[in-house]
Enzyme design. Structure first.
Site, PDB file in Angstrom:
ATOM      1  N   LYS A 238     -10.646   4.874  10.827  1.00 29.80           N
ATOM      2  CA  LYS A 238     -10.849   3.403  10.972  1.00 29.80           C
ATOM      3  C   LYS A 238      -9.703   2.461   9.970  1.00 29.80           C
ATOM      4  CE  LYS A 238     -15.119   2.823  13.480  1.00 29.80           C
ATOM      5  NZ  LYS A 238     -16.403   3.476  13.334  1.00 29.80           N
TER       6      LYS A 238
ATOM      7  N   PHE B  51     -24.728   7.930  13.443  1.00 23.88           N
ATOM      8  CA  PHE B  51     -23.551   7.713  14.329  1.00 23.88           C
ATOM      9  C   PHE B  51     -22.242   8.251  13.697  1.00 23.88           C
ATOM     10  CE2 PHE B  51     -19.837   5.665  15.978  1.00 23.88           C
ATOM     11  CZ  PHE B  51     -20.298   5.864  17.440  1.00 23.88           C
TER      12      PHE B  51
ATOM     13  N   ASP C 131     -19.668  10.733   5.582  1.00 20.30           N
ATOM     14  CA  ASP C 131     -18.737  10.104   6.728  1.00 20.30           C
ATOM     15  C   ASP C 131     -18.702   8.536   6.308  1.00 20.30           C
ATOM     16  OD1 ASP C 131     -17.800   8.674   8.754  1.00 20.30           O
ATOM     17  OD2 ASP C 131     -19.234   9.344  10.282  1.00 20.30           O
TER      18      ASP C 131
HETATM   19  C1  PLP Z   1     -16.555   4.443  14.200  1.00 21.18           C
HETATM   20  C2  PLP Z   1     -17.375   5.748  13.864  1.00 21.18           C
HETATM   21  C3  PLP Z   1     -17.044   7.009  13.923  1.00 21.18           C
HETATM   22  C4  PLP Z   1     -16.203   7.424  15.235  1.00 21.18           C
HETATM   23  O1  PLP Z   1     -14.860   6.976  15.048  1.00 21.18           O
HETATM   24  P1  PLP Z   1     -14.158   6.923  16.309  1.00 21.18           P
HETATM   25  O2  PLP Z   1     -12.467   6.530  15.682  1.00 21.18           O
HETATM   26  O3  PLP Z   1     -14.516   5.784  16.911  1.00 21.18           O
HETATM   27  O4  PLP Z   1     -13.916   7.986  16.867  1.00 21.18           O
HETATM   28  C5  PLP Z   1     -17.593   8.040  13.305  1.00 21.18           C
HETATM   29  N1  PLP Z   1     -18.304   7.811  12.357  1.00 21.18           N
HETATM   30  C6  PLP Z   1     -18.750   6.460  11.892  1.00 21.18           C
HETATM   31  C7  PLP Z   1     -19.822   6.375  10.557  1.00 21.18           C
HETATM   32  C8  PLP Z   1     -18.340   5.385  12.554  1.00 21.18           C
HETATM   33  O5  PLP Z   1     -18.494   4.214  12.083  1.00 21.18           O
END
Ligand code: PLP
Length: 408
Positions: free
Chosen positions: A264, A150, A235
């Protein structure tokens, strides 16, 4: 329908839900409580009922809701200057760059807003590095990604999702990604070709259900990357900034990625701020005009992010996550229920995998005042703010135990 709040008849939970359902896109399926205010680890709905937040907006609220220090920075900076665009310089962006360097050890950063944008940025950077530095033939660059990944919701990112729903109806898709099974070193090895520019992975797959790879996996993949002149991109949008009991989840294996993506909790829930970090050789592929964002690097976001990072440091949130997470995980493991398949976690990122749908458990927990959300149908994710008190976690544990053990 017309809904008007008056001092004597404020809108009810049902009124808000009705309005939202009537006028909004239905791209979410939220739990039906309407939050009105929040403080620290607790949120309060429009009926005055309080709940312990065990989701933290998918780990964007590691510092807790409305942290007073971050709030103060937001107010002060908002009264000074909020947006300059990158056409001009501002006095907040350089300080955020410095703070990001200090936490990552990487020499440079590129600011964006959402997590997905930062992931897109990392992809563009890796490809350009592949062509300009590694010498991959034009348009042949490949990025290795993982099943159940994700990374956000843009077209290019969903192009390599393995979640059918994330792709359904959204084609045509962006080529150039090779999907391999997660937690399988050999699969990465087999997938690497001379045209591979990067391996792009979550050090723990959080959305997929808190999937923690076996010890040594990240290290072996990082080693493979080094041997083959391939960038290792981590990520850390959800797992970073203290969530797993280290500043970054990859630190559990003592590795140093070439590229780190954060978002985040970088702004403690106040403002969308994300960033990509890399060393000179990689970041150096960007030249003026190659990439950008109107709001990326804005002084309000930068000021907020810097204070959000200071809060993580000054309140020892990384250590709190490690110690409280371990205690909470051990407590949860004492719950006995035929519905539980596995309980796993690292720091305050914990998943209870069930052999039945998790949503009804989340509904039942909500009724008890504990807010959490199912991820991928069968896993209940617990990710409270890292400022949560031990007493609050004990309080949550009693309710979680009661809900799960009494579930028929
Ligand atoms: C939430 C998330 C994203 C995307 O972030 P957004 O601010 O919602 O676009 C990308 N990678 C990971 C691992 C995430 O948990």
């Amino acid at each position: 329908m017309t809904v008007n709040a008056t001092p004597t008849s404020p809108l009810s939970t049902q009124d808000y839900i009705q309005l939202e359902d009537q006028y909004g896109a239905h791209n979410y399926h939220p739990l039906d409580l309407v939050i009105e205010h929040a403080e620290g680890s607790w949120v309060y709905d429009v009926e005055g009922k309080k709940y312990l937040d065990c989701l933290s907006s998918y780990s964007a609220l590691n510092q807790g809701h409305c942290h007073p220090r971050i709030l103060n920075t937001l107010k002060e900076q908002a009264a000074k200057v909020t947006l300059t665009s990158r056409a001009f310089r501002n006095n907040q962006l350089p300080l955020l760059y410095q703070a990001l360097h200090e936490i990552s050890g990487l020499s440079r950063a590129l600011p964006m807003n959402s997590g997905a944008e930062a992931c897109e940025t990392a992809i563009k950077m890796a490809r350009k590095w592949g062509y300009k530095v590694k010498g991959i033939p034009e348009n042949q660059a490949e990025i290795i990604v993982f099943e159940n990944n994700f990374h956000g919701r843009t077209i290019s990112i969903i192009s390599f999702s393995t979640e059918a729903q994330y792709k359904d109806g959204f084609g045509p898709f962006t080529p150039g990604f090779k999907i391999v099974p997660y937690d399988d070193v050999e699969a990465v090895k087999q997938a690497i070709t001379p045209n591979t520019c990067a391996v792009f992975m979550e050090p723990i797959q959080a959305e997929a259900g808190i999937l923690i790879p076996h010890a040594g996996y990240l290290k072996q993949v990082a080693e493979l990357c080094k041997q083959n002149n391939v960038l290792f991109i981590a990520d850390e949008i959800q797992t970073g900034l203290g969530r797993t009991g280290k500043m970054f989840a990859f630190q559990h294996e003592g590795i140093q990625p070439d590229v780190i993506v954060v978002g985040k909790a970088l702004s403690g829930g106040f403002y969308p701020v994300s960033a990509v970090m890399a060393n000179d050789e990689v970041m150096g592929v960007f030249h003026p005009g190659d990439h950008g964002s109107t709001y990326g690097g804005n002084p309000l976001g930068c000021a907020v992010a810097r204070t959000a990072l200071e809060v993580i440091r000054d309140e020892n949130l990384v250590e709190r996550s490690a110690t409280l997470g371990e205690k909470f995980l051990n407590q949860l493991k004492t719950i006995h229920s035929p519905h539980i398949k596995e309980i796993r976690g690292r720091g305050l990122l914990i998943g209870i995998e069930l052999n039945t749908k998790a949503r009804p458990f989340c509904e039942a927990l909500k009724a008890e005042g504990v807010l959490c959300k199912e991820t991928h149908d069968f896993v209940i994710r617990f990710a409270p703010p890292l400022v949560v008190s031990e007493a609050d976690l004990n309080w949550a544990f009693e309710r979680i135990k009661k809900v799960i053990e009494s579930f028929s």
